[in-house]
Design a protein around this motif. Sequence first.
Motif, PDB file in Angstrom:
ATOM      1  N   UNK A 124      24.226 -25.021  36.940  1.00  0.00           N
ATOM      2  CA  UNK A 124      24.235 -24.306  38.218  1.00  0.00           C
ATOM      3  C   UNK A 124      23.096 -24.740  39.144  1.00  0.00           C
ATOM      4  N   UNK A 125      22.506 -25.886  38.886  1.00  0.00           N
ATOM      5  CA  UNK A 125      21.370 -26.331  39.702  1.00  0.00           C
ATOM      6  C   UNK A 125      21.712 -26.388  41.181  1.00  0.00           C
ATOM      7  N   UNK A 126      22.895 -26.893  41.465  1.00  0.00           N
ATOM      8  CA  UNK A 126      23.262 -27.083  42.878  1.00  0.00           C
ATOM      9  C   UNK A 126      23.647 -25.770  43.553  1.00  0.00           C
ATOM     10  N   UNK A 127      23.928 -24.766  42.756  1.00  0.00           N
ATOM     11  CA  UNK A 127      24.326 -23.480  43.353  1.00  0.00           C
ATOM     12  C   UNK A 127      23.208 -22.455  43.287  1.00  0.00           C
ATOM     13  N   UNK A 128      21.978 -22.920  43.064  1.00  0.00           N
ATOM     14  CA  UNK A 128      20.873 -21.979  42.832  1.00  0.00           C
ATOM     15  C   UNK A 128      20.588 -21.110  44.059  1.00  0.00           C
ATOM     16  N   UNK A 129      20.877 -21.653  45.249  1.00  0.00           N
ATOM     17  CA  UNK A 129      20.604 -20.871  46.460  1.00  0.00           C
ATOM     18  C   UNK A 129      21.846 -20.193  47.019  1.00  0.00           C
ATOM     19  N   UNK A 136      32.073 -18.303  42.584  1.00  0.00           N
ATOM     20  CA  UNK A 136      33.364 -18.194  41.926  1.00  0.00           C
ATOM     21  C   UNK A 136      33.182 -17.485  40.577  1.00  0.00           C
ATOM     22  N   UNK A 137      34.307 -17.107  39.963  1.00  0.00           N
ATOM     23  CA  UNK A 137      34.243 -16.407  38.679  1.00  0.00           C
ATOM     24  C   UNK A 137      33.549 -17.272  37.622  1.00  0.00           C
ATOM     25  N   UNK A 138      33.884 -18.537  37.619  1.00  0.00           N
ATOM     26  CA  UNK A 138      33.275 -19.449  36.647  1.00  0.00           C
ATOM     27  C   UNK A 138      31.768 -19.557  36.831  1.00  0.00           C
ATOM     28  N   UNK A 139      31.341 -19.614  38.085  1.00  0.00           N
ATOM     29  CA  UNK A 139      29.903 -19.709  38.366  1.00  0.00           C
ATOM     30  C   UNK A 139      29.195 -18.423  37.954  1.00  0.00           C
ATOM     31  N   UNK A 140      29.852 -17.303  38.185  1.00  0.00           N
ATOM     32  CA  UNK A 140      29.255 -16.017  37.806  1.00  0.00           C
ATOM     33  C   UNK A 140      29.100 -15.946  36.288  1.00  0.00           C
ATOM     34  N   UNK A 141      30.102 -16.460  35.602  1.00  0.00           N
ATOM     35  CA  UNK A 141      30.057 -16.455  34.147  1.00  0.00           C
ATOM     36  C   UNK A 141      28.910 -17.334  33.651  1.00  0.00           C
ATOM     37  N   UNK A 142      28.745 -18.481  34.288  1.00  0.00           N
ATOM     38  CA  UNK A 142      27.645 -19.384  33.907  1.00  0.00           C
ATOM     39  C   UNK A 142      26.293 -18.733  34.183  1.00  0.00           C
ATOM     40  N   UNK A 143      26.207 -18.017  35.279  1.00  0.00           N
ATOM     41  CA  UNK A 143      24.946 -17.339  35.609  1.00  0.00           C
ATOM     42  C   UNK A 143      24.637 -16.270  34.565  1.00  0.00           C
TER      43      UNK A 143
END
Lengths: 316, 258
Positions: A124-129, A136-143
């Motif tokens: 998630x480095x690129x989505x840190x900000x 997205x749901x997948x990103x939330x799960x990764x977080x």
Amino acid sequence: MNQSIIFQSNQLTKIYGNTTALDHVNITIPKGSIYGLVGNNGAGKTTLFKLLAGHIFPTSGNFTLLGAGNESNFTALRKRCGCIIEKPGFFPNMTAKQNLEYYRIQRGIPGKDTVTNCLKLVGLSEASNKRFKAMSLGMKQRLGLALALIGEPELLILDEPINGLDPVGIIEIRNLLLKLNHEKHITILISSHILAELEHIATHYGILSQGKLLEETTAEQLREKCQSYLEVKVMDAHKYAALLESRLHCTNYKILPDNIVHIYGEIKDISSYSHLAVKSGNGLLSFAQKEAAFESYYMELITSKNQAMIPKKGDV
Amino acid sequence: MLNYLKSELYRVFHSSGLYLFIGICSLFALSFNCILWAFDSTTTNFPWATIKYSFSTLDTNMYVVLFLTATLTSIIVVDEFKLRTLTNSVAFGISRTQIYISKLLITLLACFLSLFIIESVFIGSGYLLLDTDNSHALRNLLNATVACIPSFIAGCTAFITMYFISGSIASAIWNWIGFIVGIPMITSVLGLKFQFFEWLDSWLIFSVTASYTFDEQSSSLVYLWSSKEGMLHCLLAGFLGTIVFLIVGILKFRKKAL
């Protein structure tokens, strides 16, 4: 206290009103294992996780966590655990980095690089900000996974961690969990509806159904149970079974509905089984050699145990 | 608990809620004095463009500050039950008692900061724009603030308690209105006939913040906190209210399933 066991429950029960969510469950999770908790919706998996995390309190029974059995110790011991239970919760208007920073401060974890490293670990480095509500749901799960990992826990409790992930993401998370287990000896308690995915990583299994623990087994023992077999469909399964015993001295079989017979064990001469059906005039309808998948084993176990649990007419 | 407090400070100061609240209330306070000044500039013999009038508008309506305290509390606390962020903290091993006390302390800090800034804007703009006659307006306002601070603290504690018991901001708001406003309305009416309710009403924080009378002889307002005994009564009422809600809140939240 047995130091090789990271979690052990003793007659753990949780009742909500008239519903028994967990029914006298005795689970043992060895240290360093990847324990796959399997069960249908409503089996009690999330209830168990919530009890572990302190979100709810047991109706009866008790458990030990990281070697301690007192509720007063759990507050300190839970600092050595990381968990995702159901949907991960974050502040919607804060970014991924800010959310993790909040929890880093809360947990007293030193090093401002910790957050950056955790985000990198879960991709998630690129989505840190990015704000949490825009993810997205997948990103939330990764977080959520990043949050569980932030304190370098000894025990990871993951409730459906691959929900919402694409196939590449699933493989990445699987490899990450295996790496954490092998390199850092983190014990992982994981639940998933995708049994095939669990088969890739779990070293131990617990199978829950309607709040009861049906079976607890190691991956190796499960592989032995999920053995290959012959599936034979005939006109009269019972007649065929009698012939199996008398002519081929085979007792390791199971009669299923629709006149299907599964034959287990070491089979030296497959053709003898098909000839038996044909020569006896039983009518051989189908004949195949099959490998039992975990799914089949699981479905069979659930079906047979649930049938056993249904009270029969005349039972008190 | 210190780490939890620090994380809450981080969250509150990285969110827009507190800044918006202070900004809007300060703007309102400034606007009020600006309007009085504007009216004075465009009207001859406009008698109300004085700090006496301006400040008395606030010190006779301290219950408005009580409402604002509850509003700010709801902003600071955030609906953590709905967001499921509370479960993360509990799962990490932070006890419910620590969470409750930390939330209360952070909210009180935010409330004191807001009160200081907003009241400074109000007082400052009053002295800049309005007639600063030689009255005790500022002293009255500061006395009112001091007398009502324990009630504000109790109001804040009450909201947090109701939030942690009900698990929702909306329910907490309704419960708060019912307890803090509704019950005093009932006791004040019953107090007209029954002495017990009159006595009870005098100890309720809403009544404390709204208690003043007009003395016709001196043509001035007489507040409950004008006398030493009255001031002590106000401080004690707020203190007792805080203790009651604090104990109830901690005891109920400790057993709450998330």
